[in-house]
Enzyme design. Sequence first.
Site, PDB file in Angstrom:
ATOM      1  N   GLY A  48      -9.011  -5.773   2.562  1.00 36.32           N
ATOM      2  CA  GLY A  48      -9.767  -5.922   3.795  1.00 36.32           C
ATOM      3  C   GLY A  48      -9.241  -6.951   4.768  1.00 36.32           C
ATOM      4  O   GLY A  48      -9.883  -7.233   5.780  1.00 36.32           O
ATOM      5  N   GLN A  91      -5.688   5.149  -2.133  1.00 39.37           N
ATOM      6  CA  GLN A  91      -5.168   3.789  -2.315  1.00 39.37           C
ATOM      7  C   GLN A  91      -5.286   3.410  -3.780  1.00 39.37           C
ATOM      8  O   GLN A  91      -6.235   3.802  -4.463  1.00 39.37           O
ATOM      9  CB  GLN A  91      -5.964   2.792  -1.465  1.00 39.37           C
ATOM     10  CG  GLN A  91      -5.407   1.373  -1.458  1.00 39.37           C
ATOM     11  CD  GLN A  91      -6.034   0.552  -0.357  1.00 39.37           C
ATOM     12  OE1 GLN A  91      -5.789   0.768   0.819  1.00 39.37           O
ATOM     13  NE2 GLN A  91      -6.879  -0.382  -0.731  1.00 39.37           N
ATOM     14  N   HIS A 141     -13.766 -36.520 -22.690  1.00 40.52           N
ATOM     15  CA  HIS A 141     -13.109 -37.714 -22.158  1.00 40.52           C
ATOM     16  C   HIS A 141     -13.782 -38.248 -20.891  1.00 40.52           C
ATOM     17  O   HIS A 141     -14.095 -39.439 -20.788  1.00 40.52           O
ATOM     18  CB  HIS A 141     -11.643 -37.396 -21.871  1.00 40.52           C
ATOM     19  CG  HIS A 141     -10.937 -38.514 -21.189  1.00 40.52           C
ATOM     20  ND1 HIS A 141     -10.397 -39.567 -21.876  1.00 40.52           N
ATOM     21  CD2 HIS A 141     -10.734 -38.770 -19.879  1.00 40.52           C
ATOM     22  CE1 HIS A 141      -9.871 -40.420 -21.022  1.00 40.52           C
ATOM     23  NE2 HIS A 141     -10.061 -39.960 -19.804  1.00 40.52           N
ATOM     24  N   LYS A 172       0.830  -1.212   0.000  1.00 42.12           N
ATOM     25  CA  LYS A 172       0.000   0.000   0.000  1.00 42.12           C
ATOM     26  C   LYS A 172       0.862   1.259   0.000  1.00 42.12           C
ATOM     27  O   LYS A 172       0.666   2.175  -0.803  1.00 42.12           O
ATOM     28  CB  LYS A 172      -0.928  -0.013   1.213  1.00 42.12           C
ATOM     29  CG  LYS A 172      -1.917   1.153   1.233  1.00 42.12           C
ATOM     30  CD  LYS A 172      -2.798   1.104   2.455  1.00 42.12           C
ATOM     31  CE  LYS A 172      -3.941   0.116   2.317  1.00 42.12           C
ATOM     32  NZ  LYS A 172      -3.657  -1.228   2.791  1.00 42.12           N
ATOM     33  N   GLU A 217      -9.199   3.690  -4.335  1.00 43.90           N
ATOM     34  CA  GLU A 217     -10.060   4.366  -3.369  1.00 43.90           C
ATOM     35  C   GLU A 217      -9.819   5.866  -3.498  1.00 43.90           C
ATOM     36  O   GLU A 217      -8.666   6.309  -3.611  1.00 43.90           O
ATOM     37  CB  GLU A 217      -9.772   3.877  -1.951  1.00 43.90           C
ATOM     38  CG  GLU A 217     -10.155   2.413  -1.748  1.00 43.90           C
ATOM     39  CD  GLU A 217      -9.942   1.926  -0.326  1.00 43.90           C
ATOM     40  OE1 GLU A 217      -9.838   2.786   0.580  1.00 43.90           O
ATOM     41  OE2 GLU A 217      -9.880   0.709  -0.120  1.00 43.90           O
ATOM     42  N   THR A 219      -7.945  -1.024   9.269  1.00 39.84           N
ATOM     43  CA  THR A 219      -7.791   0.406   8.990  1.00 39.84           C
ATOM     44  C   THR A 219      -8.514   1.184  10.095  1.00 39.84           C
ATOM     45  O   THR A 219      -9.601   0.784  10.529  1.00 39.84           O
ATOM     46  CB  THR A 219      -8.407   0.757   7.615  1.00 39.84           C
ATOM     47  OG1 THR A 219      -7.599   0.193   6.587  1.00 39.84           O
ATOM     48  CG2 THR A 219      -8.503   2.265   7.417  1.00 39.84           C
ATOM     49  N   ARG A 268      -4.403  -0.268  -6.134  1.00 41.99           N
ATOM     50  CA  ARG A 268      -3.815  -1.602  -6.182  1.00 41.99           C
ATOM     51  C   ARG A 268      -4.337  -2.311  -7.435  1.00 41.99           C
ATOM     52  O   ARG A 268      -5.396  -1.956  -7.956  1.00 41.99           O
ATOM     53  CB  ARG A 268      -4.171  -2.395  -4.931  1.00 41.99           C
ATOM     54  CG  ARG A 268      -5.664  -2.571  -4.708  1.00 41.99           C
ATOM     55  CD  ARG A 268      -5.943  -3.230  -3.386  1.00 41.99           C
ATOM     56  NE  ARG A 268      -7.377  -3.183  -3.061  1.00 41.99           N
ATOM     57  CZ  ARG A 268      -7.838  -2.962  -1.844  1.00 41.99           C
ATOM     58  NH1 ARG A 268      -7.022  -2.759  -0.836  1.00 41.99           N
ATOM     59  NH2 ARG A 268      -9.146  -2.943  -1.617  1.00 41.99           N
TER      60      ARG A 268
END
Length: 874
Positions: A112, A287, A829, A24, A274, A116, A289
């Site tokens: 998560g 944020q 198969h 982060k 975010e 935080t 990612r």
Amino acid sequence: MASEDFVVGLKTLDAQALPRVGGKAANLGELIAAGFPVPPGFAVTTGAYAGVAAALDLSDPQRARDALAGTELPAPVADAVRAAYTGLGVDVPVAVRSSATAEDLPWASFAGQQDTYLNVVGADAVLDAVRRCWASLWTERAVSYRETQGIDHAAVQIAVVVQRMVDAQVAGVLFTADPVTGTRDRTVIDASPGLGEAVVSGAVNPDHIVVDADGVHVTPGDKAVQVRALPGGGTEHVSVAAGAGACLTDEEAVALADLGRRVEAHFGAPQDIEWALDPEGEPWLTQARPITTLHPLPAPSAEGLRVLFCASLAQGLTRPVTPMGLSGFRVLAATVSTLAFGVPVADPVAGPPPFRTAGGRAFVDVTPALCSAPGRALLPRVLDVMEARSAVVLRGLLDDPRLSLTTTSWAPFLRRLLRTLVRFRVPVLMALALLRPDAAKRRVERVGDRVRALTSTPPDLTVDERLERAVHVLRQAFPVLPLTVPAAGAGFVMLGAARQIAGPDLDAAVVNDVLRSLPHNSTTEMDLRLWALARKLRRDPASAAVLRTVPPADLARRYRDGALPPALESGLAAFLLRDGHRAVAEIDIGMPRWSEDPTHVLGVLANYLRLDDTALAPDAVFARGAQAADAAVAAAVERVRARSRLRAAALRFALDRVRRLAGLREEHKDYLIRIFAHARALLTAVGTELAARGLLDRPDDVFFLDLAEARTALAGADARETVAARRAEYDRELRRRRVPRVLLSDGTEPEAVARRGAGDIGAGDEGALVGTAASAGTVTAPARVVLDPVGAHLEPGEILVAPSTDPGWTPLFLTAGGLVMEMGGPNSHGAVVAREYGIPAVVGVADAATRITTGQEITVDGAAGVVRIGTTAP
């Protein structure tokens, strides 16, 4: 130690700082350096955590949490944090967030998983929040997530990000690609008034906004809960009257989407962001990612929208293929292009342009087929019997205006098809098979003799010659098909003819019986040989004892050391001499053969010893299946005779040819795998030489190169860094559970679009999973979900639930009560082998291995193609 060993400013960080400050913080540093609006802040380094953790007992997650939450920060760390916090302002509100070294990575977001804390005010409160973030590394959810991702707990360190709070008027999350459908040119925004925690935590029904080429599309949420900052610190959840209007204007949504695109361009991959808007309407990024759930995109093979069909998945491989395995596919595809389609490929090692790879999977660009009348008519029909759900997905694309017909004439296709059929004498071979089935079987066996001659390596080859011979034998693989498939194909043509002759007197249930226990099937014969070995070993006390008590991997080591009981040692050696070229995921050259690692075979033998009921013995079941087939043929002929003696005679002839020829369908696969195993042996010798030269760490590293790279390595290039990166990617892809059957070049997964728009494709009644009928019969029993058959424990009678199967799985079928597969069609198969063993089977059941859990009692209705989930079995 200096304070910068414990605290570092975000603006000084970049991606290289990840081991020191976690994902982060490193990403935020990258954003600041690139000029993006990020609130100022600092990171408490992993070194600060490591210094504290070293003095604590972290062997148990609960004890670790309690110890970290209750410990006092060492004075140097506390002083550094206080000083950095003061630098942000006097008692300024901050957000305190975890930043683990295994967090916000390209393959695992850890979203998560750690804690935080928002609107933290005061230095003492910040220090307390830092401790609690450290402790959250050891929550049950975080520990479980790491285990699922295959990440060593001891290897993970945690840093903490402290950022000045944004006085958010509106906040939320933004995805630069649709996380559900995968579409890359669509921005998806969830927004709500107040702090973004309401959206991230799921506490609110936010506005859902899509920004794409067609404009801004808003689905209003009720936004009935807001998370607000409290004076003096902390937050509160406030219930408010449902908001009628959107909390973002179209202009703000477009601006956020543009900002997201710039972030995506910086990182080079779709992002989960975010964000927050301050009272002046300025955006801030808190944020960013990667979106880790998206399947990587193959490189485009041409301009415009392309439809990419996952060929490796259609062959039953949910797992990734090694780079060398994909390289072998390229050579095979080049031969098919040249010999079957008349389109020469200049460099077989490079493969034909329609062949693409991504995420360790093989894709084929089928756009030209979908834009032509013959392709639209034939490709879905072929998949109906091979991989039925893929056929549904492709049919769903036919109305897309971007895939309009460009070729309406059948003439070019028919000319190419006729040239190919004539070139390989397919009509002649099929006619001869119908006239003289025994002679056809002998012809197929002679092809096997030629394959065995081809796979006999001259002893005096140099290592460079061994590499080139591997390419040569792979180029000989495709011609095996037109020489062997016509015999079995004639049997299936006769099955179609029988249905026309008999009409309602040969329904699906009768056909299922007719196809049971077919003779001349190399796969079922292999499985029955293994069962016969198990029966022999049951009578040997020493062999039976070690099979029942020693793990298969240990038994494999003892076998290599010659330390097994004599009966088991010799019996296994004899089996591997004949069938040791087979493997699980055997079409991947990079996978070890059973002759190299017999762990799976030994595990199956141990499973067989658990079957004590002689009536359920596989050889007895197989014999009863053959008797049932003969009875079904006789009964069908008698029913037709009541209408027409001539039709009855024709039906008897047709069904006789079905029984005598259709079982040969597995021969070509066995021969191909012999060729692949030989190529693997040649390449292993190349790897041994490269490891001896210090250009690879170990011989099997060669399978994480492709053929061209192996040539380069033999010329002196050090390939160790390439292999390390490839192994890491392969290990990550092994954990991917959802692989798209069809992928569009813009990233869209059409199957996901269909599910979102109209529920699951083929959804049935409540509590039922619907797939494709594969083998008739009904069974109710506990489920056993198996993702990897090696070492799998399957109790007799349990229903095997798997993503897919190949011949390497089929020994498990002998004691299974039923079969459920995510992949396949009625002639795939697994379906064929299930029918021959007489076990009920349903294939093409979406997400079966995740929607069903081991121990659940389920009912498999193989005739209806339905799986019903009951209660957990005791």
